[in-house]
Motif scaffolding. Sequence first.
Motif, PDB file in Angstrom:
ATOM      1  N   ASP A 193     -13.464  34.819  97.255  1.00  0.00           N
ATOM      2  CA  ASP A 193     -13.942  35.002  95.881  1.00  0.00           C
ATOM      3  C   ASP A 193     -13.885  36.479  95.541  1.00  0.00           C
ATOM      4  O   ASP A 193     -13.991  37.354  96.426  1.00  0.00           O
ATOM      5  CB  ASP A 193     -15.380  34.476  95.743  1.00  0.00           C
ATOM      6  N   SER A 194     -13.747  36.775  94.247  1.00  0.00           N
ATOM      7  CA  SER A 194     -13.740  38.160  93.795  1.00  0.00           C
ATOM      8  C   SER A 194     -14.141  38.208  92.336  1.00  0.00           C
ATOM      9  O   SER A 194     -14.027  37.215  91.604  1.00  0.00           O
ATOM     10  CB  SER A 194     -12.353  38.789  93.980  1.00  0.00           C
ATOM     11  N   VAL A 195     -14.600  39.383  91.886  1.00  0.00           N
ATOM     12  CA  VAL A 195     -15.018  39.554  90.506  1.00  0.00           C
ATOM     13  C   VAL A 195     -14.855  41.015  90.113  1.00  0.00           C
ATOM     14  O   VAL A 195     -15.109  41.926  90.918  1.00  0.00           O
ATOM     15  CB  VAL A 195     -16.482  39.092  90.301  1.00  0.00           C
ATOM     16  N   SER A 196     -14.432  41.225  88.876  1.00  0.00           N
ATOM     17  CA  SER A 196     -14.332  42.584  88.323  1.00  0.00           C
ATOM     18  C   SER A 196     -15.554  42.823  87.442  1.00  0.00           C
ATOM     19  O   SER A 196     -15.725  42.178  86.393  1.00  0.00           O
ATOM     20  CB  SER A 196     -13.048  42.746  87.509  1.00  0.00           C
ATOM     21  N   VAL A 197     -16.395  43.726  87.856  1.00  0.00           N
ATOM     22  CA  VAL A 197     -17.655  43.984  87.166  1.00  0.00           C
ATOM     23  C   VAL A 197     -17.465  45.137  86.191  1.00  0.00           C
ATOM     24  O   VAL A 197     -16.978  46.216  86.581  1.00  0.00           O
ATOM     25  CB  VAL A 197     -18.771  44.318  88.185  1.00  0.00           C
ATOM     26  N   PRO A 198     -17.811  44.962  84.936  1.00  0.00           N
ATOM     27  CA  PRO A 198     -17.672  46.066  83.971  1.00  0.00           C
ATOM     28  C   PRO A 198     -18.758  47.122  84.193  1.00  0.00           C
ATOM     29  O   PRO A 198     -19.692  46.931  84.983  1.00  0.00           O
ATOM     30  CB  PRO A 198     -17.845  45.359  82.623  1.00  0.00           C
ATOM     31  N   ALA A 199     -18.650  48.219  83.480  1.00  0.00           N
ATOM     32  CA  ALA A 199     -19.687  49.250  83.532  1.00  0.00           C
ATOM     33  C   ALA A 199     -20.971  48.684  82.942  1.00  0.00           C
ATOM     34  O   ALA A 199     -20.974  48.102  81.851  1.00  0.00           O
ATOM     35  CB  ALA A 199     -19.228  50.483  82.773  1.00  0.00           C
ATOM     36  N   LEU A 200     -22.057  48.855  83.668  1.00  0.00           N
ATOM     37  CA  LEU A 200     -23.337  48.254  83.272  1.00  0.00           C
ATOM     38  C   LEU A 200     -24.376  49.332  83.000  1.00  0.00           C
ATOM     39  O   LEU A 200     -24.373  50.397  83.637  1.00  0.00           O
ATOM     40  CB  LEU A 200     -23.848  47.320  84.368  1.00  0.00           C
ATOM     41  N   GLN A 201     -25.259  49.012  82.074  1.00  0.00           N
ATOM     42  CA  GLN A 201     -26.393  49.889  81.813  1.00  0.00           C
ATOM     43  C   GLN A 201     -27.403  49.750  82.954  1.00  0.00           C
ATOM     44  O   GLN A 201     -27.284  48.898  83.824  1.00  0.00           O
ATOM     45  CB  GLN A 201     -27.050  49.516  80.484  1.00  0.00           C
ATOM     46  N   ALA A 202     -28.404  50.606  82.921  1.00  0.00           N
ATOM     47  CA  ALA A 202     -29.408  50.609  83.975  1.00  0.00           C
ATOM     48  C   ALA A 202     -30.132  49.266  84.027  1.00  0.00           C
ATOM     49  O   ALA A 202     -30.611  48.751  83.001  1.00  0.00           O
ATOM     50  CB  ALA A 202     -30.408  51.735  83.738  1.00  0.00           C
ATOM     51  N   ASP A 203     -30.147  48.686  85.229  1.00  0.00           N
ATOM     52  CA  ASP A 203     -30.864  47.447  85.540  1.00  0.00           C
ATOM     53  C   ASP A 203     -30.251  46.214  84.880  1.00  0.00           C
ATOM     54  O   ASP A 203     -30.868  45.148  84.888  1.00  0.00           O
ATOM     55  CB  ASP A 203     -32.348  47.569  85.167  1.00  0.00           C
ATOM     56  N   PHE A 204     -29.079  46.337  84.300  1.00  0.00           N
ATOM     57  CA  PHE A 204     -28.342  45.174  83.818  1.00  0.00           C
ATOM     58  C   PHE A 204     -27.466  44.650  84.959  1.00  0.00           C
ATOM     59  O   PHE A 204     -26.976  45.429  85.787  1.00  0.00           O
ATOM     60  CB  PHE A 204     -27.470  45.530  82.620  1.00  0.00           C
ATOM     61  N   SER A 205     -27.248  43.359  84.980  1.00  0.00           N
ATOM     62  CA  SER A 205     -26.420  42.762  86.029  1.00  0.00           C
ATOM     63  C   SER A 205     -25.298  41.951  85.406  1.00  0.00           C
ATOM     64  O   SER A 205     -25.355  41.591  84.223  1.00  0.00           O
ATOM     65  CB  SER A 205     -27.264  41.870  86.947  1.00  0.00           C
ATOM     66  N   TYR A 206     -24.305  41.677  86.228  1.00  0.00           N
ATOM     67  CA  TYR A 206     -23.180  40.831  85.821  1.00  0.00           C
ATOM     68  C   TYR A 206     -23.241  39.597  86.704  1.00  0.00           C
ATOM     69  O   TYR A 206     -23.114  39.693  87.941  1.00  0.00           O
ATOM     70  CB  TYR A 206     -21.864  41.577  86.004  1.00  0.00           C
ATOM     71  N   ALA A 207     -23.467  38.414  86.084  1.00  0.00           N
ATOM     72  CA  ALA A 207     -23.759  37.217  86.877  1.00  0.00           C
ATOM     73  C   ALA A 207     -23.086  35.997  86.286  1.00  0.00           C
ATOM     74  O   ALA A 207     -22.710  35.968  85.103  1.00  0.00           O
ATOM     75  CB  ALA A 207     -25.271  36.990  86.949  1.00  0.00           C
ATOM     76  N   ARG A 208     -22.929  35.001  87.121  1.00  0.00           N
ATOM     77  CA  ARG A 208     -22.447  33.705  86.645  1.00  0.00           C
ATOM     78  C   ARG A 208     -23.527  33.063  85.772  1.00  0.00           C
ATOM     79  O   ARG A 208     -24.727  33.254  86.010  1.00  0.00           O
ATOM     80  CB  ARG A 208     -22.117  32.782  87.816  1.00  0.00           C
ATOM     81  N   VAL A 209     -23.091  32.295  84.779  1.00  0.00           N
ATOM     82  CA  VAL A 209     -24.056  31.623  83.905  1.00  0.00           C
ATOM     83  C   VAL A 209     -24.914  30.664  84.715  1.00  0.00           C
ATOM     84  O   VAL A 209     -26.129  30.601  84.576  1.00  0.00           O
ATOM     85  CB  VAL A 209     -23.324  30.878  82.773  1.00  0.00           C
ATOM     86  N   ARG A 210     -24.263  29.930  85.597  1.00  0.00           N
ATOM     87  CA  ARG A 210     -24.952  29.062  86.556  1.00  0.00           C
ATOM     88  C   ARG A 210     -24.322  29.296  87.921  1.00  0.00           C
ATOM     89  O   ARG A 210     -23.170  29.733  88.022  1.00  0.00           O
ATOM     90  CB  ARG A 210     -24.842  27.581  86.169  1.00  0.00           C
ATOM     91  N   ASP A 211     -25.054  28.970  88.959  1.00  0.00           N
ATOM     92  CA  ASP A 211     -24.530  29.168  90.307  1.00  0.00           C
ATOM     93  C   ASP A 211     -23.210  28.426  90.483  1.00  0.00           C
ATOM     94  O   ASP A 211     -23.129  27.210  90.271  1.00  0.00           O
ATOM     95  CB  ASP A 211     -25.538  28.665  91.348  1.00  0.00           C
ATOM     96  N   GLY A 212     -22.167  29.180  90.871  1.00  0.00           N
ATOM     97  CA  GLY A 212     -20.867  28.573  91.136  1.00  0.00           C
ATOM     98  C   GLY A 212     -20.007  28.316  89.925  1.00  0.00           C
ATOM     99  O   GLY A 212     -18.866  27.865  90.070  1.00  0.00           O
TER     100      GLY A 212
END
Length: 321
Positions: free
Chosen positions: A144-163
Amino acid sequence: MKKYIFLICALSLAVTTALGQGARNIKINEVLTNNANSLQDEYGTRGAWVEVANTAFSTYNLRGMYITTDRRVLDKSLSVPERTAMMSCIPGGDSRTALSAREHLVFFLNGNPAQGTLHINAEAESGEPVWVALYDGNGIDLIDSVSVPALQADFSYARVRDGSDQWEVKNPSSVTPGIENYVQASETKIAKIKREDPHGFGITVLSMGIVFFCLALLYVFFRLLGLFMSHKQALKKAGKIQPIKAAVKTGEKLAETGHKTKVMLKDGLQTGGIDKEIYIAVIAMALKQYEDDVHDIESNIITIKPHHTNWNAYPEETIIP
């Protein structure tokens, strides 16, 4: 001998396939790169972290798998040792790496694996875009892999639901390290009523409406029941009348009415529909009754009708002057 070699090869292939299928259920679930007030490690420091989730319903151990943030590993010309050198291997010997069904585990991307099992060599710069990949233990298969954009402080990049295949940026209040991404808040019915109807007007109108509706329903029911019972009694009475007797009585009544009408048309309305023979018979009966009842009408004469007994010696009729 060849049979045993073939059996061992087949068994090894089956085990490898089963393990590969199990590894496919491990997903990168959430990533936070700019940690200002989010999760702390056991040393009290805050850093970038990545959450891995087991989306299957069976246990799978992550030991021997690789996590990396270096895109150079995508070069297919690299040998396995060259590729694994750019990755951080998840060590064994820690029970936390054995993920049970639907379980999550957070790894810190601080580049210092000496601090513990959950600290890996891969790093992520704060607030900068980052690519995170998970490789199988052979160092070849990309799980698995993911490209995470630039995030503000304490913001996360996550799946809407697990998997799931959909990703979203989550604000600090919605970040869920170590637990399911989609958390459904439940509210009791009593709390919902208090929130939506704090003064109780709605529940009062609703309860009174139910009462009046029930009363109206009862009125309609008993009204229909009364009509049904009365109709049933009328049908019961009508059923007791024999059709033949009713027809005979109707015929007799019609004959009598026809006879009276005939007499009235013949002799006039004064007779009232009564035959002359009936008049004569009535007059004759009246005269006979009059003659039988006439006595003691002579002056100074008493008429005595004798009563016959065994001791009576007088004649049948004695006239005393």
